[in-house]
Design an enzyme around this catalytic site. Structure first.
Site, PDB file in Angstrom:
ATOM      1  N   HIS A 269      -9.591 -57.089  81.412  1.00 39.39           N
ATOM      2  CA  HIS A 269      -8.139 -57.286  81.568  1.00 39.39           C
ATOM      3  C   HIS A 269      -7.719 -57.145  83.037  1.00 39.39           C
ATOM      4  O   HIS A 269      -6.742 -57.760  83.461  1.00 39.39           O
ATOM      5  CB  HIS A 269      -7.356 -56.300  80.692  1.00 39.39           C
ATOM      6  CG  HIS A 269      -7.646 -54.872  80.957  1.00 39.39           C
ATOM      7  ND1 HIS A 269      -8.645 -54.181  80.307  1.00 39.39           N
ATOM      8  CD2 HIS A 269      -7.092 -53.992  81.843  1.00 39.39           C
ATOM      9  CE1 HIS A 269      -8.689 -52.935  80.761  1.00 39.39           C
ATOM     10  NE2 HIS A 269      -7.779 -52.794  81.706  1.00 39.39           N
TER      11      HIS A 269
ATOM     12  N   LYS B  44      -8.451 -65.965  61.280  1.00 40.21           N
ATOM     13  CA  LYS B  44      -7.665 -64.890  61.918  1.00 40.21           C
ATOM     14  C   LYS B  44      -8.639 -63.763  62.257  1.00 40.21           C
ATOM     15  O   LYS B  44      -9.382 -63.309  61.384  1.00 40.21           O
ATOM     16  CB  LYS B  44      -6.574 -64.409  60.962  1.00 40.21           C
ATOM     17  CG  LYS B  44      -5.641 -63.378  61.549  1.00 40.21           C
ATOM     18  CD  LYS B  44      -4.413 -63.142  60.676  1.00 40.21           C
ATOM     19  CE  LYS B  44      -4.784 -62.593  59.324  1.00 40.21           C
ATOM     20  NZ  LYS B  44      -3.607 -62.164  58.523  1.00 40.21           N
TER      21      LYS B  44
END
Lengths: 93, 93
Positions: free
Chosen positions: B74, B41
């Site tokens: 992005h 993670k």
């Protein structure tokens, strides 16, 4: 559970009047399935001096019910998809 | 560019010895295609008192070359996929 995932985005873009470019299959995956989709770009700001808790977790999986804060949903997402996303932790010291 | 995007994940799960359950198409998309995939993670911490600039942008699209910081990737991702993800801005005041 055996699973096969395919993501295909077929697009035809025009190179100018009357001249279609070659069809290109582009592998395109969205990251944000449903948060604030009416906004062109979802940007959040945090004034760090206003943080209340010693540590505050901010969501990066785009599936939190408390977005932009983290609510742990990334655990369910990672389990369902084999992904490994986790939050950004802001620490006061 | 006209585009059609389909995301299908077909899975067959077994209800126990010899009893296959109905085939279920589950829509499962990963968020992080390639950042630190050896980690279970990916969690990052920021000690906010150590922030150098008045505003620091942290990536939430999982495609930044400067992850965990934002490098503007992005914009390219949103344009290619029709997504609307953006960074988390940490402001010193």
């Amino acid at each position: 559970m055996a699973s096969l995932s395919c993501n295909v985005n077929a697009g035809l873009s025009y190179g100018g009047p009357g001249k279609p470019r070659r069809m290109v299959a582009v592998r395109a995956e969205t990251v944000n399935p449903g948060i604030r989709k009416t906004e062109d770009k979802v940007v959040d700001s945090v004034v760090v001096t206003e943080l209340a808790k010693p540590t505050t977790a901010y969501c990066r999986c785009w599936r939190s019910g408390a977005f932009p804060l983290c609510d742990g949903t990334h655990l369910k997402h990672n389990k369902a998809t084999g992904d490994n996303v986790g939050p950004l932790l802001l620490k006061k010291k």
